[in-house]
Design a protein around this motif. Sequence first.
Motif, short mmCIF file in Angstrom:
data_model
loop_
_atom_site.label_atom_id
_atom_site.label_comp_id
_atom_site.label_asym_id
_atom_site.label_seq_id
_atom_site.Cartn_x
_atom_site.Cartn_y
_atom_site.Cartn_z
N GLU A 1 -22.35 58.37 -10.40
CA GLU A 1 -21.79 58.17 -11.85
C GLU A 1 -22.61 56.99 -11.82
OE1 GLU A 1 -18.23 57.53 -15.10
OE2 GLU A 1 -17.79 59.05 -12.98
N ILE A 2 -22.18 55.99 -11.12
CA ILE A 2 -22.74 54.61 -11.61
C ILE A 2 -23.92 54.14 -11.90
CG2 ILE A 2 -22.44 52.34 -10.42
CD1 ILE A 2 -19.77 53.01 -9.28
N ARG A 3 -24.87 55.39 -10.00
CA ARG A 3 -26.10 55.07 -10.16
C ARG A 3 -26.86 55.93 -12.17
NH1 ARG A 3 -27.89 52.85 -6.27
NH2 ARG A 3 -26.94 53.31 -4.59
N SER A 4 -26.07 56.48 -12.38
CA SER A 4 -26.78 57.08 -13.48
C SER A 4 -26.79 56.20 -14.72
CB SER A 4 -26.07 58.75 -13.71
OG SER A 4 -26.51 58.93 -15.15
N ALA A 5 -25.37 55.88 -14.27
CA ALA A 5 -25.19 54.64 -15.72
C ALA A 5 -26.11 53.57 -16.16
CB ALA A 5 -24.04 53.85 -16.14
N GLU B 1 -31.51 50.90 -18.07
CA GLU B 1 -32.79 49.73 -17.37
C GLU B 1 -32.80 51.00 -18.51
OE1 GLU B 1 -32.40 48.53 -13.13
OE2 GLU B 1 -32.85 50.93 -12.98
N THR B 2 -33.37 52.33 -18.66
CA THR B 2 -34.46 52.95 -19.17
C THR B 2 -34.24 52.38 -20.67
OG1 THR B 2 -34.93 55.20 -18.11
CG2 THR B 2 -35.23 55.64 -19.62
N ASN B 3 -32.96 52.39 -21.27
CA ASN B 3 -33.12 52.46 -22.42
C ASN B 3 -33.72 50.39 -22.96
OD1 ASN B 3 -31.65 54.84 -23.27
ND2 ASN B 3 -29.76 54.09 -22.67
N PHE B 4 -33.09 49.87 -22.29
CA PHE B 4 -33.63 48.15 -21.99
C PHE B 4 -35.07 48.10 -21.73
CE2 PHE B 4 -35.60 44.29 -19.96
CZ PHE B 4 -34.71 43.57 -21.14
N PHE C 1 -28.08 42.35 -21.09
CA PHE C 1 -28.61 43.43 -19.97
C PHE C 1 -28.33 42.99 -19.21
CE2 PHE C 1 -31.78 44.34 -17.22
CZ PHE C 1 -31.48 45.95 -17.32
N LEU C 2 -28.39 41.71 -18.35
CA LEU C 2 -28.53 41.33 -16.97
C LEU C 2 -26.81 41.46 -17.31
CD1 LEU C 2 -31.25 38.26 -16.78
CD2 LEU C 2 -31.47 40.95 -15.97
N LEU D 1 -40.14 41.76 -21.75
CA LEU D 1 -39.08 42.26 -21.27
C LEU D 1 -39.56 44.06 -20.45
CD1 LEU D 1 -35.54 41.34 -23.46
CD2 LEU D 1 -36.87 40.01 -21.27
N GLY D 2 -39.65 44.47 -22.00
CA GLY D 2 -39.98 46.05 -21.22
C GLY D 2 -41.12 46.40 -20.12
N VAL D 3 -42.38 45.49 -20.21
CA VAL D 3 -43.54 45.80 -19.94
C VAL D 3 -43.20 44.74 -17.88
CG1 VAL D 3 -45.30 44.22 -18.30
CG2 VAL D 3 -45.42 45.73 -21.09
N THR D 4 -42.36 43.92 -18.45
CA THR D 4 -41.11 43.00 -16.59
C THR D 4 -41.15 44.13 -16.31
OG1 THR D 4 -42.28 40.82 -18.32
CG2 THR D 4 -40.78 40.91 -15.76
N TRP D 5 -39.45 44.08 -16.89
CA TRP D 5 -38.96 45.06 -16.06
C TRP D 5 -38.93 46.64 -15.72
CZ3 TRP D 5 -34.69 43.12 -14.48
CH2 TRP D 5 -33.94 43.62 -13.69
N PHE D 6 -40.48 47.19 -16.18
CA PHE D 6 -41.07 48.16 -16.23
C PHE D 6 -41.43 48.05 -14.55
CE2 PHE D 6 -44.05 50.64 -15.44
CZ PHE D 6 -44.23 52.42 -16.02
N LEU D 7 -42.40 46.90 -14.41
CA LEU D 7 -42.76 46.74 -13.55
C LEU D 7 -41.95 46.80 -12.24
CD1 LEU D 7 -45.97 45.02 -14.98
CD2 LEU D 7 -45.66 46.78 -14.31
N GLU D 8 -41.00 45.61 -12.35
CA GLU D 8 -40.07 45.87 -11.83
C GLU D 8 -39.49 46.75 -10.40
OE1 GLU D 8 -36.90 44.56 -9.27
OE2 GLU D 8 -38.70 43.60 -9.30
#
Length: 250
Positions: free
Chosen positions: A179-183, A188-191, A138-139, A200-207
């Motif tokens: 286009e890039i921001r949409s991607a 991020e959403t899919n991750f 992902f990163l 991972l899901g909770v941590t990135w959501f809080l980010e």
Amino acid sequence: MPKSNYVVYLCLIYNRVMDKIMNKILVALAMVMTGLGTLSSCADSYSISGTSLQSVFESRTAYLEYHRGEKLVRLDSCEIVHGKFSMSGSLDSVMCVVLNMGGAELPVVLEKGDITVSVQNAIMKVAGTPLNDRLYVFLTSRDSLTMQLAELPKKEAELILSGMDYDAVSIEMADEEVEIRSALDKLETNFIVENFDNVLGVTWFLELCNTAYAHYRYPTTTPQIDEIYGRAPDSFRNNPAVKDYMESVK
């Protein structure tokens, strides 16, 4: 992966909190870091082995650390000798921590298994266990998109200097940025959606929540946050940190 792209990642969101509401969330997030995910028995253990080709890290101390509220907690440490270092210990639950090598900081999911860390010039990678492998795929993808965004001003200037019409270039660059921001949003959403059931899901959501808070200076959501929350199961919504932030928005 460039060091600068890691600063906003997992576990470091604590450093940008500005008021009591966010401090409350961060205390809850510390609970997430130490308790979310598949609980392990005390017999489980982690092992980290690392290599570095950069002499700047030689003889420095590497730390495994995370924040509990505003307090820095160090879990383990070792000296980097001849470009190598290693750590190991018992593990009660899956945790998201930071490997601090004295200026270089890498997010690490502390989970059962043999974790490997590789530092080669600008490329820093953690691998060897399921969540770490998933995180760094992902990163890597996210870094590629953010670098494309960073290159847009340079690309715009080059096109204008080559003789292209200014207005035409501006329109083209604006379209590329959208286009890039949409991607990036989709990535991020899919991750997060794919990791609703682990740290991972909770941590990135809080980010994402912290980014919205830092931008607007008060707890709020974005269309992306609302979409993710709307798709989340009750187990995710009831996480103390997620629940506190979403209630603060109301």
